[in-house]
Write an enzyme that holds these catalytic residues in place. Structure first.
Site, short mmCIF file in Angstrom:
data_model
loop_
_atom_site.label_atom_id
_atom_site.label_comp_id
_atom_site.label_asym_id
_atom_site.label_seq_id
_atom_site.Cartn_x
_atom_site.Cartn_y
_atom_site.Cartn_z
CB THR A 18 -0.47 0.44 1.55
OG1 THR A 18 -1.72 -1.22 1.17
CG2 THR A 18 -1.68 0.93 1.11
CB ALA A 38 15.16 17.23 -3.42
CB ALA A 48 13.95 -5.96 -1.75
NE ARG A 54 1.77 -7.27 -4.68
CZ ARG A 54 2.05 -7.11 -3.43
NH1 ARG A 54 0.61 -8.46 -3.12
NH2 ARG A 54 2.74 -6.92 -2.63
CD GLU A 134 6.71 14.67 9.41
OE1 GLU A 134 7.32 14.39 10.02
OE2 GLU A 134 5.46 13.74 10.27
CG ASP A 206 -1.10 1.70 14.79
OD1 ASP A 206 -0.27 1.36 14.65
OD2 ASP A 206 -2.16 2.45 14.43
CE LYS A 210 0.04 5.24 13.81
NZ LYS A 210 -1.44 4.81 13.19
P1 NDP Z 1 1.79 -3.37 2.86
O1 NDP Z 1 1.20 -4.77 3.85
O2 NDP Z 1 0.90 -2.93 2.23
O3 NDP Z 1 2.77 -3.85 2.15
C1 NDP Z 1 3.55 -4.58 2.72
C2 NDP Z 1 4.86 -5.08 1.94
O4 NDP Z 1 5.73 -6.12 1.93
C3 NDP Z 1 3.84 -6.15 0.92
O5 NDP Z 1 4.02 -5.79 -0.74
C4 NDP Z 1 4.79 -8.07 1.16
O6 NDP Z 1 4.77 -8.15 0.56
C5 NDP Z 1 5.89 -6.68 1.54
N1 NDP Z 1 7.09 -8.05 1.67
C6 NDP Z 1 6.34 -8.25 3.53
N2 NDP Z 1 7.75 -9.43 3.68
C7 NDP Z 1 8.59 -9.06 2.47
C8 NDP Z 1 10.20 -9.42 2.61
N3 NDP Z 1 11.19 -9.78 3.39
N4 NDP Z 1 11.02 -9.05 1.67
C9 NDP Z 1 10.12 -8.07 0.72
N5 NDP Z 1 9.21 -7.60 0.96
C10 NDP Z 1 8.11 -7.80 1.78
O7 NDP Z 1 1.53 -2.66 4.09
P2 NDP Z 1 1.83 -1.60 4.23
O8 NDP Z 1 2.00 -0.05 2.75
O9 NDP Z 1 0.45 -0.35 4.67
O10 NDP Z 1 3.17 -0.74 5.69
C11 NDP Z 1 3.83 -0.92 5.54
C12 NDP Z 1 3.85 0.14 6.53
O11 NDP Z 1 3.84 1.21 6.81
C13 NDP Z 1 4.05 -0.95 7.58
O12 NDP Z 1 4.74 -0.83 8.72
C14 NDP Z 1 2.62 0.47 7.87
O13 NDP Z 1 2.76 -0.17 9.93
C15 NDP Z 1 3.30 1.64 7.85
N6 NDP Z 1 2.60 2.68 7.60
C16 NDP Z 1 1.01 1.98 6.64
C17 NDP Z 1 -0.21 3.01 6.66
C18 NDP Z 1 -0.90 3.01 5.80
O14 NDP Z 1 -1.79 3.49 5.93
N7 NDP Z 1 -1.21 1.37 5.73
C19 NDP Z 1 0.23 4.33 7.57
C20 NDP Z 1 1.47 4.04 7.86
C21 NDP Z 1 2.26 3.79 8.61
P3 NDP Z 1 3.48 -9.56 0.38
O15 NDP Z 1 2.06 -8.72 -0.07
O16 NDP Z 1 3.24 -10.76 -1.09
O17 NDP Z 1 3.10 -9.61 2.33
N1 HSE Z 2 -3.70 0.94 11.04
C1 HSE Z 2 -3.37 2.17 10.85
C2 HSE Z 2 -4.62 2.97 11.38
C3 HSE Z 2 -2.36 2.98 9.91
O1 HSE Z 2 -5.41 2.97 11.47
O2 HSE Z 2 -4.07 4.44 11.57
C4 HSE Z 2 -1.74 4.08 9.45
O3 HSE Z 2 -0.72 4.45 10.56
#
Ligand code: NDP
Ligand code: HSE
Length: 445
Positions: A18, A38, A48, A54, A134, A206, A210
């Protein structure tokens, strides 16, 4: 514009889910403006992800995609590593390896930093690299920047925030549409707000991560999630939301950190907030943080706390900061936790039993004479003064002929330990028919 001959800074992205895909897309879309800000280009050169097909579909042909994140971390062609995998497992190893390899790190991983931040920041300090986060607090709202830089003149008094979009969405939908908890949680998951493990959202973990990060930056104390008091929204009932409304309050899951006489309060729990406060009117998945500083007074930060591009906005802001400061002497960069590492404070985190706040209590009681007197007598005996009492008609609560009713009490400030003692005594009364609901109340004045 002054021409720059600096080559683009090269970025390796770990995890293109995401937030990762949002980061790639926004960087592509706004690359020219970002370069002008920048002073050099910022290019994702390596990605990675476990799902290589995908990931390849998500990025252009010029980007190398691998399934082994270690290859990105070890690559001599990567200057900055963005960790967007999440969790404390592989993400921690990769971040520490990137630091050891002399690379700057950007992460949105609040869980990792709230639990292992001390180790990670110390490693980064030793290696003279930046760890920027951030996006880890309140998604797209630049609250870390505000606390670390914009408010640096202030002695921060307290911070209170709606910092979990999922739970705020659940509470809003329950209040506005009368929907059940489980139904709204499923919708929050479908919309991509919830964590991989949604218990982190609904149990307050969570938000605890924060607020731990904000507390460290605001007060110059180490990150210490293990000392935070964390309570989620699973114990809330629809009638509490209704009764709070009738008393002029809204229920919000707040992350609170406060300078107190005996240390720093660090807590997350549902709170009654006066309906007239701006923060009480933050609805859906939106986030808001109120910061009270001695010089600036009250400031409020509002925006999208989750989602692909709002979070990417914060990730890219960190990339730009690093691109600008890349060549600066490490001693002259903004410290990770706002205070110089050798000037951190050892102020203790106040145990929850010593916190002073006011309360909403809901008691299911037998509808008979003398019950109210017994309950108020216990509170008086504990030195707890009452602010307001609301007693419902038994028929209204339990239907016609009901023999029980709800008694709602608002108290003035008292110490949590005293309230715990009074609650135990009230609970033991034979006329109290169910576990008492206790919700803390914050006037945020
Ligand atoms: P997602 O699950 O959407 O994305 C994580 C990605 O990492 C997936 O594509 C996953 O692949 C991949 N992945 C998992 N393990 C590995 C590995 N060993 N090597 C390489 N890639 C890997 O998570 P989000 O993008 O939602 O969240 C990412 C981070 O951001 C988290 O720490 C979350 O707490 C933080 N965050 C998220 C927010 C949000 O709105 N979503 C907001 C603020 C912070 P696969 O799908 O195949 O497992
Ligand atoms: N799960 C978190 C939330 C994502 O609902 O606020 C953003 O950190």
């Amino acid at each position: 514009m002054k021409p720059t001959n600096l080559s683009p800074i090269r970025v390796g992205l770990l995890g293109i889910g995401t937030v990762g895909s949002g980061t790639y897309n926004v960087l592509q879309r706004n690359q020219e403006e970002i370069r002008r800000r920048a002073g050099r280009g910022i290019e994702i050169t390596m990605v990675a992800d476990l799902d290589v097909a995908r990931a390849k579909a998500a990025v252009g042909p010029g980007v190398q995609v691998v399934d082994d994140a270690r290859k990105v971390v070890a690559s001599p062609d990567v200057d900055i590593v963005i960790e967007l995998i999440g969790g404390y497992g592989i993400a921690k190893q990769l971040v520490l390896e990137a630091i050891e390899a002399g690379k700057h790190v950007v992460t949105a991983n609040k869980a990792l930093l709230a639990v292992h931040g001390t180790e990670i920041f110390a490693a980064a300090h030793r290696k003279g690299v930046m760890v920027a986060f951030e996006a880890a607090v309140a998604g797209g709202i630049p609250i870390i920047k505000a606390l670390r830089e914009g408010l640096t003149a202030n002695s921060i008094q307290w911070i209170a925030g709606i910092i979990n979009g999922t739970t705020n969405f659940i509470l809003s939908e329950m209040r506005d549409k009368g929907l059940d908890f489980d139904v709204v949680l499923k919708e929050a998951q479908r919309l991509g707000y919830a964590e991989a493990d949604p218990t982190f959202d609904i149990e307050g973990v969570d938000a605890g991560h924060k607020v731990t990060l904000m507390s460290a930056i605001a007060f110059g104390i180490p990150v210490q999630f293990d000392k935070a008091y964390v309570e989620g929204i699973t114990g809330l009932a629809a009638q509490d939301i209704r009764y709070a409304e009738q008393l002029g309050y809204r229920i919000k899951l707040l992350g609170i950190t406060k300078r107190a006489a005996n240390g720093i309060e660090l807590r997350v729990h549902p709170s009654l907030v006066p309906a007239k406060r701006l923060i009480a009117n933050v609805e859906g998945a939106m986030n808001a943080v109120v910061v009270q500083g001695d010089a600036v007074g009250t400031t409020l930060y509002y925006g999208k706390g989750a989602g692909s591009e709002p979070t990417a906005s914060a990730v890219i802001a960190d990339l730009v900061d690093i691109a600008r400061l890349h060549t600066a002497d490490p001693e002259h960069r903004v410290p990770h936790l706002a205070f110089q590492p050798d000037a951190m404070s050892d102020l203790p985190v106040v145990p929850m039993s010593d916190v002073i706040t006011s309360y909403y209590l809901r008691l299911k009681v037998a509808d008979e004479a003398g019950v109210l007197a017994k309950v108020t007598g216990i509170l008086a005996g504990a030195g707890i003064s009452i602010d307001a009492v609301l007693q419902r008609e038994a028929d209204e609560v339990g239907g016609e002929g009901s023999t029980h009713t709800d008694l709602i009490i608002l108290t003035h400030d008292c110490q949590e330990a005293k309230m715990n003692g009074a609650l135990a005594q009230m609970q033991a009364l034979p006329t109290v028919l169910a576990p008492i609901t206790r919700i803390r109340k914050e006037e945020l004045a």
